[in-house]
Design an enzyme around this catalytic site. Sequence first.
Site, mmCIF file in Angstrom:
data_model
loop_
_atom_site.group_PDB
_atom_site.id
_atom_site.type_symbol
_atom_site.label_atom_id
_atom_site.label_comp_id
_atom_site.label_asym_id
_atom_site.label_seq_id
_atom_site.Cartn_x
_atom_site.Cartn_y
_atom_site.Cartn_z
ATOM 1 C CG ASP A 7 43.883 -31.754 -2.676
ATOM 2 O OD1 ASP A 7 42.901 -31.471 -2.873
ATOM 3 O OD2 ASP A 7 45.113 -31.218 -3.092
ATOM 4 C CB CYS A 64 43.247 -30.301 -5.748
ATOM 5 S SG CYS A 64 43.525 -29.196 -7.300
ATOM 6 C CB THR A 66 42.829 -24.272 -7.699
ATOM 7 O OG1 THR A 66 44.192 -25.164 -8.154
ATOM 8 C CG2 THR A 66 43.557 -23.201 -6.814
ATOM 9 C CG HIS A 97 34.237 -28.184 -29.754
ATOM 10 N ND1 HIS A 97 34.490 -26.877 -30.009
ATOM 11 C CD2 HIS A 97 33.210 -28.576 -30.189
ATOM 12 C CE1 HIS A 97 33.266 -26.403 -30.720
ATOM 13 N NE2 HIS A 97 32.565 -27.288 -30.932
ATOM 14 C CG HIS A 132 35.826 -30.670 -32.799
ATOM 15 N ND1 HIS A 132 36.560 -29.383 -32.523
ATOM 16 C CD2 HIS A 132 34.550 -30.520 -32.975
ATOM 17 C CE1 HIS A 132 35.614 -28.294 -32.879
ATOM 18 N NE2 HIS A 132 34.449 -28.806 -33.067
HETATM 19 C C1 RB5 Z 1 46.460 -27.686 -1.498
HETATM 20 O O1 RB5 Z 1 46.794 -26.507 -0.536
HETATM 21 C C2 RB5 Z 1 46.245 -27.117 -2.825
HETATM 22 O O2 RB5 Z 1 47.492 -26.556 -3.245
HETATM 23 C C3 RB5 Z 1 45.755 -27.939 -3.930
HETATM 24 O O3 RB5 Z 1 44.612 -28.603 -3.345
HETATM 25 C C4 RB5 Z 1 45.333 -27.586 -5.192
HETATM 26 O O4 RB5 Z 1 44.726 -26.396 -5.175
HETATM 27 C C5 RB5 Z 1 46.654 -27.537 -6.133
HETATM 28 O O5 RB5 Z 1 46.672 -27.079 -7.276
#
Ligand code: RB5
Length: 147
Positions: A7, A64, A66, A97, A132
């Site tokens: 994203d 993304c 995070t 694993h 595993h």
């Molecule tokens: C976008 O702002 C953010 O929420 C997305 O990139 C991601 O981190 C969501 O888990």
Amino acid sequence: MIAIGCDHGGFALKKEIIQYLNDNHIEFKDFGTDSEASVNYAPIAAAVGHSVANGECEKGILICGTGIGMSMAANKVKGIRAACCSDHFSAKFTRLHNDANILCMGGRVIGPGVAVELVDLFLHTEFEGGRHAVRIAQIADIENGKL
Ligand code: RB5
């Protein structure tokens, strides 16, 4: 063939990963997004997840902000074992694993140097199998309503 998607929060890091894939002559299919403009991550996670689950692509990479939203969404696709990693040990052992088939990373969490090394480990570490494999089968049992 490697599926890749991001994203807006992962777009800058995806460009770095694509550079690594190109430099190493690793074929990939890019499922977007193509800019820093805000987009929802779940449809992109689904597209990459389906491409791995149906065998079009061997493994996937999702980025993304995070790495967490992408991993949550991708893991809703049957057959997907997506792992959100930000360290070398996890990237290596999720292959050894867990037989992870999608690597998720946070573009706002790790830098490109670490990310490229995680991708390299993820793409080049083989699943150990053995005990595993039993555990992976039990994850599938959850998907199939047996556990
Ligand atoms: C976008 O702002 C953010 O929420 C997305 O990139 C991601 O981190 C969501 O888990």
